[in-house]
Design a protein around this motif. Structure first.
Motif, PDB file in Angstrom:
ATOM      1  N   TYR A 145       0.764  -1.237  -0.040  1.00  0.00           N
ATOM      2  CA  TYR A 145      -0.096  -0.008  -0.087  1.00  0.00           C
ATOM      3  C   TYR A 145       0.832   1.316  -0.013  1.00  0.00           C
ATOM      4  O   TYR A 145       1.855   1.366   0.538  1.00  0.00           O
ATOM      5  CB  TYR A 145      -0.922   0.113   1.210  1.00  0.00           C
ATOM      6  N   ASN A 197      -1.912   6.972   5.145  1.00  0.00           N
ATOM      7  CA  ASN A 197      -2.362   6.380   4.018  1.00  0.00           C
ATOM      8  C   ASN A 197      -2.514   7.258   2.700  1.00  0.00           C
ATOM      9  O   ASN A 197      -3.043   8.449   2.714  1.00  0.00           O
ATOM     10  CB  ASN A 197      -3.865   5.870   4.327  1.00  0.00           C
ATOM     11  N   SER A 202      -8.769   2.776  -0.458  1.00  0.00           N
ATOM     12  CA  SER A 202      -8.551   1.667   0.796  1.00  0.00           C
ATOM     13  C   SER A 202      -9.389   2.271   1.915  1.00  0.00           C
ATOM     14  O   SER A 202      -9.993   3.169   2.208  1.00  0.00           O
ATOM     15  CB  SER A 202      -7.168   1.759   1.049  1.00  0.00           C
ATOM     16  N   ASP A 203      -9.787   1.341   2.703  1.00  0.00           N
ATOM     17  CA  ASP A 203     -10.419   1.313   4.153  1.00  0.00           C
ATOM     18  C   ASP A 203      -9.172   2.247   4.979  1.00  0.00           C
ATOM     19  O   ASP A 203      -8.242   1.551   5.416  1.00  0.00           O
ATOM     20  CB  ASP A 203     -10.612   0.019   4.796  1.00  0.00           C
ATOM     21  N   LYS A 204      -9.420   3.448   5.258  1.00  0.00           N
ATOM     22  CA  LYS A 204      -8.405   4.144   6.043  1.00  0.00           C
ATOM     23  C   LYS A 204      -8.226   3.646   7.404  1.00  0.00           C
ATOM     24  O   LYS A 204      -7.153   3.488   7.887  1.00  0.00           O
ATOM     25  CB  LYS A 204      -8.894   5.564   6.192  1.00  0.00           C
ATOM     26  N   VAL A 207      -5.984   0.218   6.765  1.00  0.00           N
ATOM     27  CA  VAL A 207      -4.495   0.431   6.520  1.00  0.00           C
ATOM     28  C   VAL A 207      -3.631   1.289   7.534  1.00  0.00           C
ATOM     29  O   VAL A 207      -2.452   1.194   7.661  1.00  0.00           O
ATOM     30  CB  VAL A 207      -4.354   0.856   5.055  1.00  0.00           C
ATOM     31  N   LYS A 232      -0.300  -0.982  -5.151  1.00  0.00           N
ATOM     32  CA  LYS A 232      -1.095  -0.130  -5.420  1.00  0.00           C
ATOM     33  C   LYS A 232      -0.334   1.400  -5.518  1.00  0.00           C
ATOM     34  O   LYS A 232       0.551   1.688  -4.708  1.00  0.00           O
ATOM     35  CB  LYS A 232      -2.159   0.224  -4.319  1.00  0.00           C
ATOM     36  N   VAL A 290      -3.936  -8.791   3.403  1.00  0.00           N
ATOM     37  CA  VAL A 290      -5.213  -8.468   3.516  1.00  0.00           C
ATOM     38  C   VAL A 290      -6.222  -9.377   3.222  1.00  0.00           C
ATOM     39  O   VAL A 290      -5.948 -10.340   2.143  1.00  0.00           O
ATOM     40  CB  VAL A 290      -5.634  -7.192   2.353  1.00  0.00           C
ATOM     41  N   TYR A 302     -13.201  -6.778   6.975  1.00  0.00           N
ATOM     42  CA  TYR A 302     -11.933  -6.642   6.686  1.00  0.00           C
ATOM     43  C   TYR A 302     -10.763  -7.147   7.636  1.00  0.00           C
ATOM     44  O   TYR A 302     -11.018  -6.893   8.790  1.00  0.00           O
ATOM     45  CB  TYR A 302     -11.357  -5.123   6.116  1.00  0.00           C
TER      46      TYR A 302
END
Length: 345
Positions: A145, A197, A202-204, A207, A232, A290, A302
């Motif tokens: 990420y 991040n 993405s799911d803050k 990550v 990414k 993930v 997640y």
């Protein structure tokens, strides 16, 4: 923009990065290569379609191994061919201004990540069995990420009022003495490794929940380390994060100066000031394992694990049937206990 695969010079198979040994492994002939050896190997290139690339929304590339056309979203920089399943790296996605300054390679391999995941989940009584079944675990992905890292050096000061209380007894009487002091602190504060991040999609919470990483283990970015993983590309520029990170840096600096005031009963800060004298921004890729799970309630859950330290962040689904049975048994036990106590009384 071309697609790359790193070929084994012994058998032509696709090389992947091995986190456990920190080298490159050919799963076909079992050959292993160091970073220096791999740097001398020319990666195989595929072709890229120009369709949709101008819009920056999608990219169609031709797999260097099988020639199949594969589409990716605009943020994907490393992936796998959907047809032959070989790892590919989209070199243009991480070039120019999008070239990372640093990276931390995966230190935890898939086997270790799976073992830690199972140990974590099995402690949770009400997780659905299909959440950690074999087919679900196979979906666990190693993803690099994008993050921004901020370092700064600040000069500032705080001033305020502190008290020191002394209590003593004389005969039957208690006496209290309160001394009031003016306190000041000034200093230079260096803050390093403040990380955020850099991917909008993405799911803050996910990550950023696996932070921190051991940034002292960072190394210069190497495209070859992406082979065998997903990666990414950032879509959040540093300008969008500057206000938040500078505010956080100021709060940390004030707290450090405030905490340096010791030996008093109370401390109250009345004034402070902070000036940033130097700052440094760096773009880096960090490793995260993930796993996602589509719950029966339509919600996506997640699970993430720091690919360097093993720190876990996630929200697990609950099996309503298991939960209902447990609540029923608990209610029955309480009811019977009440009956027993009533009979004894």
């Amino acid at each position: 923009m071309g697609a790359l695969t790193y070929k084994c010079p012994n058998c032509g198979g696709e090389l992947v990065f091995d986190p456990a040994e920190q080298n490159y492994h050919c799963p076909y002939c079992q050959s292993r290569f160091s970073q220096q050896e791999l740097d001398e190997i020319s990666p195989a290139k595929g072709e890229t379609s120009e369709e949709n690339e101008a819009e920056g929304e999608a990219l169609v590339y031709h797999c260097p191994s099988c020639g199949a056309s594969v589409a990716t979203d605009a943020a994907t920089a490393a992936s796998f061919c959907y047809y032959c399943h070989n790892p590919v790296v989209l070199e243009g996605r991480l070039s120019g201004k999008y070239m990372p300054d640093w990276m931390i390679p995966f230190r935890i391999d898939r086997d270790a990540a799976t073992a830690q995941f199972l140990a974590f989940v099995k402690k949770k009584r009400f997780v659905p069995k299909d959440f950690f079944c074999e087919s679900q675990i196979e979906k666990m992905s190693g993803v690099y990420y994008p993050y921004w890292m901020y370092d700064c050096r600040m000069r500032g000061g705080v001033s305020g009022e502190a008290t020191r209380v002394r209590v003593w007894m004389a005969g039957d009487e208690e006496f209290t003495e309160t001394s009031v002091y003016r306190v000041e602190r000034q200093g230079e504060i260096a803050l390093e490794g403040m990380t955020k991040n850099a991917l909008e999609a993405s799911d803050k919470a996910l990550v950023e929940g696996v932070l921190p990483f051991r940034t002292e283990e960072m190394q210069k970015f190497s495209m070859s380390c992406l082979s065998g993983f997903y990666a990414k590309k950032r879509d959040i520029e540093r300008e969008a994060l500057e206000p938040e990170l500078r505010r956080e840096a100021g709060e940390w600096a004030r707290r450090l100066l405030r905490d340096s005031v010791q030996g008093y009963s109370t401390v109250r800060v009345n004034q402070d000031y902070m000036e940033t004298e130097e700052e440094n921004w760096q773009y880096l890729l960090l490793p995260v394992w993930v796993l996602t799970y589509a719950g029966k309630n339509g919600r996506t859950y997640y699970y993430a694990m720091n690919g360097q330290t093993g720190k876990v962040k996630g929200e697990l689904p609950a099996d309503r049937k298991k939960l209902g049975i447990f609540c029923g048994l608990l209610g029955t036990a309480v009811f019977l206990l009440c009956l027993l106590l009533g009979w004894l009384i």
